[in-house]
Design a protein around this motif. Structure first.
Motif, short mmCIF file in Angstrom:
data_model
loop_
_atom_site.label_atom_id
_atom_site.label_comp_id
_atom_site.label_asym_id
_atom_site.label_seq_id
_atom_site.Cartn_x
_atom_site.Cartn_y
_atom_site.Cartn_z
N TRP A 1 -3.18 -7.26 -3.94
CA TRP A 1 -2.62 -5.99 -3.46
C TRP A 1 -1.14 -5.85 -3.83
CZ3 TRP A 1 -5.49 -6.88 1.73
CH2 TRP A 1 -6.75 -6.23 1.68
N HIS B 1 0.83 -1.21 0.00
CA HIS B 1 0.00 0.00 0.00
C HIS B 1 0.87 1.26 0.00
CE1 HIS B 1 -3.31 -2.62 0.42
NE2 HIS B 1 -3.53 -2.53 1.71
N CYS C 1 -6.96 -5.72 -9.38
CA CYS C 1 -5.55 -5.37 -9.19
C CYS C 1 -4.67 -5.91 -10.31
CB CYS C 1 -5.04 -5.94 -7.86
SG CYS C 1 -5.76 -5.17 -6.40
#
Length: 378
Positions: free
Chosen positions: A104, A45, A166
């Protein structure tokens, strides 16, 4: 600059020196779920946050930490036998954080690739993507553990949809259309069965396929409905829709990423998708469902999966703008709500009612899609 971006940038700068010294972002524990994470998730992130900051400032320090974070992710992925990457230490769930944890990492590496052109980002992303096995008959992915073992279909629909969301840009860097073909199949056929809503438009959380896990979930749900008269005693344990209230906007966010690329598919013109968007835009109703106002007025705890984990303040702006409903007043309103709920003057962070500040701060990256789409539209 909106308040969401100001906070994200401040947190990134506040943690910069520590993260650079460590070589990765500090791990959390998956919010209220309590699964002990490796640093992989939060590093992914923050890799997006620092890549974004480099894009808009061109400051070398942001590129420096991006390189360090990317090297960490490359190294962690190389330890795996299957090609997957370890996101969790716990044995209670899996070591992947489901499909979504794998997604992610791909998301972060592809975003970083845009500024670095480091081809290892593509190579590692492909290994992670193809480690998880797609079933063309069920139109869903099975999970593959670090050791290569098949641990069954991921039963949480947002794990499936976010993995697709993603990963779809990876197809742009491959020599064939296999990734695109898989995701189109997932959205054309799987979504007919698995994107489900209640009568008010709220999304249902699990896939509509019977697995050992979904069977247990349905059994528990029936029991909760039978206990409706005493639900007020413990909503987290007794309200069958407790998690879905708080996950709706996050679930929809993943679908909206896919809509950017695959807007022509039937799912995005369907009535159920339109109703899901309408439900999301009624943030006051969602806040009510999650006891947000009761917390502000009376101190009664709000839904643990809501603002302190899946935070509408960073998620709803993107859902709104991607569906032609961008509204400055709503953006200001949800930030004001967040501040009343969670702002702590002592820490100068949103640490009140906070189960996992490390993961929460990392998830502020979710505002970046809104910022970039806003700039693109202007």
């Amino acid at each position: 600059m909106i308040q969401q971006e100001i906070y994200m940038r401040r947190i990134a700068d506040m943690n910069y020196e520590q993260f650079l010294h460590q070589g990765y972002a500090t791990a959390g524990h998956n919010g209220p779920h309590g699964h002990i994470d490796t640093p992989v998730r939060n590093t992914s992130h923050y890799l997006i946050i620092y890549s974004y900051l480099f894009k808009i400032t061109k400051e070398d320090k942001y590129m420096e930490i991006c390189k360090v974070f990317a090297e960490y992710l490359f190294k962690e992925q190389s330890k795996s036998k299957s090609g997957a990457i370890q996101c969790m230490k716990t044995d209670r769930f899996d070591h992947l954080n489901g499909l979504i944890g794998q997604g992610w990492v791909i998301e972060a590496l592809l975003y970083y690739y845009e500024i670095s052109k480091d081809l290892r980002c593509i190579d590692v992303s492909k290994k992670i993507f193809f480690a998880q096995k797609y079933d063309w008959n069920k139109h869903l992915w099975f999970r593959t553990e670090l050791d290569g073992s098949n641990i069954g279909i991921d039963p949480t629909y947002n794990h499936q949809s976010w993995f697709a969301a993603c990963s779809y840009k990876l197809n742009d860097y491959c020599t064939d259309n296999k990734i695109d073909d898989i995701i189109v199949d997932f959205l054309k056929y799987g979504s007919e069965r698995d994107v489900r809503i209640y009568s008010d438009g709220m999304l249902k959380h699990t896939i509509n396929v019977t697995t050992p896990i979904t069977k247990k979930i349905r059994e528990r749900t029936i029991i909760k409905y039978l206990l409706t008269p005493i639900r007020w005693l413990n909503k987290r344990k007794l309200d069958p829709k407790y998690m879905e209230y708080a996950y709706h906007i996050f679930d929809l966010y993943g679908l909206c990423i896919l809509k950017e690329r695959y807007h022509y598919l039937p799912i995005f013109a369907s009535e159920k998708f339109k109703k899901a968007v309408s439900f999301a835009m009624d943030i006051d109703n969602i806040n009510k469902k999650c006891d947000v106002n009761k917390t502000i007025k009376k101190g009664i705890p709000f839904n643990v999966y809501s603002y302190s984990y899946n935070c509408p303040t960073f998620e709803l702006p993107y859902v709104a703008i991607s569906n032609g409903k961008d509204n400055d007043l709503i953006i200001e309103h949800i930030f004001s709500t967040l501040k009343l709920l969670m702002w702590d003057e002592r820490t100068k962070q949103f640490t009140k009612f906070q189960p996992d500040i490390e993961t929460w701060n990392a998830r502020t990256y979710e505002i970046i899609r809104y910022l970039e789409l806003k700039q693109k539209n202007n």
